[in-house]
Motif scaffolding. Structure first.
Motif, PDB file in Angstrom:
ATOM      1  N   ALA A  70       0.838  -1.207   0.000  1.00  0.00           N
ATOM      2  CA  ALA A  70       0.000   0.000   0.000  1.00  0.00           C
ATOM      3  C   ALA A  70       0.870   1.253   0.000  1.00  0.00           C
ATOM      4  CB  ALA A  70      -0.926  -0.012   1.208  1.00  0.00           C
ATOM      5  N   LEU A  71       1.920   1.240   0.794  1.00  0.00           N
ATOM      6  CA  LEU A  71       2.800   2.410   0.859  1.00  0.00           C
ATOM      7  C   LEU A  71       3.506   2.644  -0.471  1.00  0.00           C
ATOM      8  CD1 LEU A  71       4.328   1.890   4.427  1.00  0.00           C
ATOM      9  CD2 LEU A  71       2.669   3.632   3.729  1.00  0.00           C
ATOM     10  N   HIS A  72       3.901   1.567  -1.117  1.00  0.00           N
ATOM     11  CA  HIS A  72       4.553   1.713  -2.420  1.00  0.00           C
ATOM     12  C   HIS A  72       3.601   2.324  -3.440  1.00  0.00           C
ATOM     13  CE1 HIS A  72       7.837  -1.475  -1.449  1.00  0.00           C
ATOM     14  NE2 HIS A  72       8.255  -0.248  -1.203  1.00  0.00           N
ATOM     15  N   ILE A  73       2.403   1.806  -3.479  1.00  0.00           N
ATOM     16  CA  ILE A  73       1.449   2.302  -4.476  1.00  0.00           C
ATOM     17  C   ILE A  73       1.071   3.743  -4.184  1.00  0.00           C
ATOM     18  CG2 ILE A  73      -0.892   2.007  -5.383  1.00  0.00           C
ATOM     19  CD1 ILE A  73      -0.495  -0.992  -5.149  1.00  0.00           C
ATOM     20  N   TRP A  74       0.911   4.025  -2.913  1.00  0.00           N
ATOM     21  CA  TRP A  74       0.592   5.408  -2.540  1.00  0.00           C
ATOM     22  C   TRP A  74       1.735   6.342  -2.936  1.00  0.00           C
ATOM     23  CZ3 TRP A  74       0.094   7.547   3.127  1.00  0.00           C
ATOM     24  CH2 TRP A  74      -0.437   8.838   3.068  1.00  0.00           C
ATOM     25  N   SER A  75       2.952   5.928  -2.618  1.00  0.00           N
ATOM     26  CA  SER A  75       4.098   6.779  -2.934  1.00  0.00           C
ATOM     27  C   SER A  75       4.219   7.018  -4.427  1.00  0.00           C
ATOM     28  CB  SER A  75       5.386   6.145  -2.407  1.00  0.00           C
ATOM     29  OG  SER A  75       5.364   6.077  -0.996  1.00  0.00           O
ATOM     30  N   LEU A  76       4.071   5.961  -5.183  1.00  0.00           N
ATOM     31  CA  LEU A  76       4.171   6.120  -6.634  1.00  0.00           C
ATOM     32  C   LEU A  76       3.067   7.044  -7.143  1.00  0.00           C
ATOM     33  CD1 LEU A  76       5.614   5.330  -9.227  1.00  0.00           C
ATOM     34  CD2 LEU A  76       4.082   3.358  -9.416  1.00  0.00           C
ATOM     35  N   SER A  77       1.870   6.841  -6.640  1.00  0.00           N
ATOM     36  CA  SER A  77       0.752   7.684  -7.069  1.00  0.00           C
ATOM     37  C   SER A  77       1.007   9.129  -6.711  1.00  0.00           C
ATOM     38  CB  SER A  77      -0.547   7.217  -6.396  1.00  0.00           C
ATOM     39  OG  SER A  77      -0.788   5.857  -6.667  1.00  0.00           O
ATOM     40  N   HIS A  78       1.405   9.349  -5.477  1.00  0.00           N
ATOM     41  CA  HIS A  78       1.644  10.729  -5.054  1.00  0.00           C
ATOM     42  C   HIS A  78       2.794  11.352  -5.842  1.00  0.00           C
ATOM     43  CE1 HIS A  78       2.014  14.316  -2.664  1.00  0.00           C
ATOM     44  NE2 HIS A  78       3.254  14.028  -2.360  1.00  0.00           N
ATOM     45  N   GLY A  79       3.824  10.574  -6.072  1.00  0.00           N
ATOM     46  CA  GLY A  79       4.945  11.096  -6.834  1.00  0.00           C
ATOM     47  C   GLY A  79       4.528  11.504  -8.231  1.00  0.00           C
ATOM     48  N   VAL A  80       3.796  10.647  -8.907  1.00  0.00           N
ATOM     49  CA  VAL A  80       3.349  10.985 -10.258  1.00  0.00           C
ATOM     50  C   VAL A  80       2.425  12.196 -10.221  1.00  0.00           C
ATOM     51  CG1 VAL A  80       1.975  10.201 -12.214  1.00  0.00           C
ATOM     52  CG2 VAL A  80       3.622   8.650 -11.156  1.00  0.00           C
ATOM     53  N   ALA A  81       1.477  12.179  -9.289  1.00  0.00           N
ATOM     54  CA  ALA A  81       0.526  13.290  -9.213  1.00  0.00           C
ATOM     55  C   ALA A  81       1.250  14.594  -8.918  1.00  0.00           C
ATOM     56  CB  ALA A  81      -0.524  13.013  -8.140  1.00  0.00           C
ATOM     57  N   SER A  82       2.171  14.511  -7.993  1.00  0.00           N
ATOM     58  CA  SER A  82       2.832  15.720  -7.537  1.00  0.00           C
ATOM     59  C   SER A  82       3.781  16.270  -8.595  1.00  0.00           C
ATOM     60  CB  SER A  82       3.576  15.385  -6.244  1.00  0.00           C
ATOM     61  OG  SER A  82       4.348  16.449  -5.819  1.00  0.00           O
ATOM     62  N   LEU A  83       4.454  15.405  -9.305  1.00  0.00           N
ATOM     63  CA  LEU A  83       5.421  15.869 -10.288  1.00  0.00           C
ATOM     64  C   LEU A  83       4.798  16.180 -11.644  1.00  0.00           C
ATOM     65  CD1 LEU A  83       8.390  13.437  -9.548  1.00  0.00           C
ATOM     66  CD2 LEU A  83       8.271  15.869  -8.988  1.00  0.00           C
ATOM     67  N   PHE A  84       3.801  15.392 -12.038  1.00  0.00           N
ATOM     68  CA  PHE A  84       3.298  15.534 -13.410  1.00  0.00           C
ATOM     69  C   PHE A  84       1.795  15.698 -13.512  1.00  0.00           C
ATOM     70  CE2 PHE A  84       6.755  12.357 -13.185  1.00  0.00           C
ATOM     71  CZ  PHE A  84       7.761  13.149 -13.666  1.00  0.00           C
ATOM     72  N   GLY A  85       1.115  15.673 -12.384  1.00  0.00           N
ATOM     73  CA  GLY A  85      -0.332  15.548 -12.439  1.00  0.00           C
ATOM     74  C   GLY A  85      -1.127  16.807 -12.686  1.00  0.00           C
ATOM     75  N   ARG A  86      -0.545  17.969 -12.433  1.00  0.00           N
ATOM     76  CA  ARG A  86      -1.354  19.164 -12.564  1.00  0.00           C
ATOM     77  C   ARG A  86      -1.041  19.891 -13.853  1.00  0.00           C
ATOM     78  NH1 ARG A  86      -1.432  19.815  -7.211  1.00  0.00           N
ATOM     79  NH2 ARG A  86       0.588  18.824  -7.192  1.00  0.00           N
ATOM     80  N   GLY A  87      -2.066  20.554 -14.368  1.00  0.00           N
ATOM     81  CA  GLY A  87      -2.052  21.030 -15.725  1.00  0.00           C
ATOM     82  C   GLY A  87      -0.925  21.913 -16.215  1.00  0.00           C
ATOM     83  N   ASP A  88      -0.536  22.906 -15.453  1.00  0.00           N
ATOM     84  CA  ASP A  88       0.122  24.022 -16.105  1.00  0.00           C
ATOM     85  C   ASP A  88       1.604  24.222 -15.808  1.00  0.00           C
ATOM     86  OD1 ASP A  88      -1.125  26.377 -13.675  1.00  0.00           O
ATOM     87  OD2 ASP A  88      -0.899  24.223 -13.582  1.00  0.00           O
ATOM     88  N   ALA A  89       1.880  24.754 -14.636  1.00  0.00           N
ATOM     89  CA  ALA A  89       3.155  25.415 -14.398  1.00  0.00           C
ATOM     90  C   ALA A  89       4.359  24.478 -14.411  1.00  0.00           C
ATOM     91  CB  ALA A  89       3.094  26.157 -13.071  1.00  0.00           C
ATOM     92  N   ALA A  90       4.432  23.647 -13.412  1.00  0.00           N
ATOM     93  CA  ALA A  90       5.668  22.918 -13.181  1.00  0.00           C
ATOM     94  C   ALA A  90       5.813  21.717 -14.116  1.00  0.00           C
ATOM     95  CB  ALA A  90       5.730  22.465 -11.732  1.00  0.00           C
ATOM     96  N   ARG A  91       4.925  21.603 -15.089  1.00  0.00           N
ATOM     97  CA  ARG A  91       4.936  20.351 -15.843  1.00  0.00           C
ATOM     98  C   ARG A  91       6.120  20.233 -16.790  1.00  0.00           C
ATOM     99  NH1 ARG A  91      -0.399  18.306 -18.407  1.00  0.00           N
ATOM    100  NH2 ARG A  91      -0.001  19.719 -20.105  1.00  0.00           N
ATOM    101  N   ARG A  92       6.541  19.041 -16.901  1.00  0.00           N
ATOM    102  CA  ARG A  92       7.565  18.653 -17.845  1.00  0.00           C
ATOM    103  C   ARG A  92       6.840  17.996 -19.018  1.00  0.00           C
ATOM    104  NH1 ARG A  92      12.881  17.183 -16.647  1.00  0.00           N
ATOM    105  NH2 ARG A  92      12.396  18.061 -14.619  1.00  0.00           N
ATOM    106  N   THR A  93       7.356  18.130 -20.177  1.00  0.00           N
ATOM    107  CA  THR A  93       6.691  17.472 -21.300  1.00  0.00           C
ATOM    108  C   THR A  93       6.968  15.981 -21.246  1.00  0.00           C
ATOM    109  OG1 THR A  93       8.570  18.357 -22.494  1.00  0.00           O
ATOM    110  CG2 THR A  93       6.430  19.311 -22.965  1.00  0.00           C
TER     111      THR A  93
END
Lengths: 224, 224
Positions: free
Chosen positions: A170-193
């Motif tokens: 559970a911790l692994h899946i949560w961490s991966l999810s949060h990492g993806v969401a936090s790094l790439f999940g939001r639309g605009d500013a900090a996104r990497r292509t």
DNA sequence: CGGCTAATGTAAAAGCCATTAACATGAGCT
DNA sequence: AGCTCATGTTAATGGCTTTTACATTAGCCG
């Protein structure tokens, strides 16, 4: 039913209060905060502006929240509650099977982060200590419990000899999810292509991970 | 060497400037910001307090940074540079073999997040748009490039038929690392009680993931 | 050396925010 | 009708950010 008071503010949008009393200021402030956080991030949000948005004086909010942080914590609390609902609905007790349900869970996680960025950042990025209130901590626990339940169901269908601890999964899946969401999940500013959407990235990652656990049904070819 | 000027501020701690000019204010401000962010988070840090800490008036910092955000962005920039150095050293070009080196890389990632929380939060949690400056974006890219290089070396030693895209692997490992660091990596406030350290959690997760990719040397039993 | 100029600081002021204290209104109960 | 408490307002304090006008001095040039 006390119409004359409670109808006001509840569904009135930004119309503004009529009399001396607002009627539903706490709710209005929570909504204003959500809107402002969505626009300018948890740091940019100000207590005074929320008051303005609700049409009351800058001191009025103090009747409902000890300070700015408590309002933020309440937003986070509400966020965790909604998050739990969303995750539970997606998981749906693991129907029709754990893998399909886990896939929905991951998509729901990302969708929440994407469509409710204000809640998400209040929950995870605003720097609110979970020790702020027992309610907050418990709401966080309940949301995580959905993930944990999913991990347990997954682990349960593995042979006991090679069964990993469900909590760790559970911790692994949560961490991966949060990492993806936090790094790439939001639309605009900090996104990497990216060569793929955040949802696809997460799904692929979880599949690889599950295969690593020995769940043979999980994606037998490497994704690409 | 210009002793009389540059020795000052560089190694003087909080001693304070002597004359009208500080001598190394930009550096002093960066260090003050780092210290303040470490103590109170990126939100709690104030421009004025950094100035006070450096012993100058509240307006002085504007001679070196356009505004508060630019100072923050400079901290993040420096953080990415240090991060790159740390990761590169840990990776050490994949010696003696990619798996051992990747293990060091993960530990270095977590150690950086743990021992330099101020840098880490300025880099990832302060809400600075990477578009702030080309320098910042490029520094971030260079740090990520280390991870990407590691993923490439890992993928290279897999049979071409089942070889996943290295970029995807790098993104997965980065996301997992960031998720673990962000959720469990820092000492005090938001921490949840875990059955294992963040370092162990990350290492176990990466091992499972690599096994899922088909890297047979990677942990043949499920960790627990 | 003597003086010019740009870099680097200071002081003061405007405007916003958080927070508190004293006071005002009126909703709901008796 | 009247009381009382929840809920708002006004006014004040103190801090922060940022700008403008002014002060100092470092480095350079003759």
């Amino acid at each position: 039913m006390s119409w004359s008071k409670h109808e006001r503010g509840g569904a009135e949008g930004a119309g503004g209060p009529r009399g001396y009393h607002h009627g539903n200021l706490k709710e209005a402030l929570l909504r204003a905060a959500l809107e402002l956080i969505a626009q300018k991030g948890p740091a940019g949000f100000t207590f005074a502006e929320a008051a303005r948005w609700a049409g009351v004086s800058p001191a009025a909010p103090y009747r409902h929240f000890r300070d700015r942080d408590e309002l933020l914590a309440n937003v986070a609390l509400r966020g965790f509650e909604r998050f739990e609902v969303v995750l539970k609905r997606a998981w749906d007790d693991g129907r029709p099977d754990a893998l399909a349900a886990l896939d929905r869970l991951g998509k729901a996680y990302m969708e929440f982060a994407r469509t409710e960025p204000a809640y998400y950042s209040a929950m995870f990025e605003a720097g609110i200590p979970l020790s702020t209130s027992a309610e907050l901590r418990e709401a966080g626990e309940r949301a995580f419990a959905v993930l944990r339940g999913a991990a347990e169901k997954l682990c349960a269908q593995m042979p006991a000899a090679k069964r990993p601890p469900a909590l760790m999964v559970a911790l692994h899946i949560w961490s991966l999810s949060h990492g993806v969401a936090s790094l790439f999940g939001r639309g605009d500013a900090a996104r990497r292509t990216l060569p793929m959407s955040a949802e696809e990235l997460l799904e692929a990652g979880v599949l690889v991970y599950l295969r690593g656990l020995g769940l043979s049904a999980a994606g037998d070819r490497p994704p690409g």
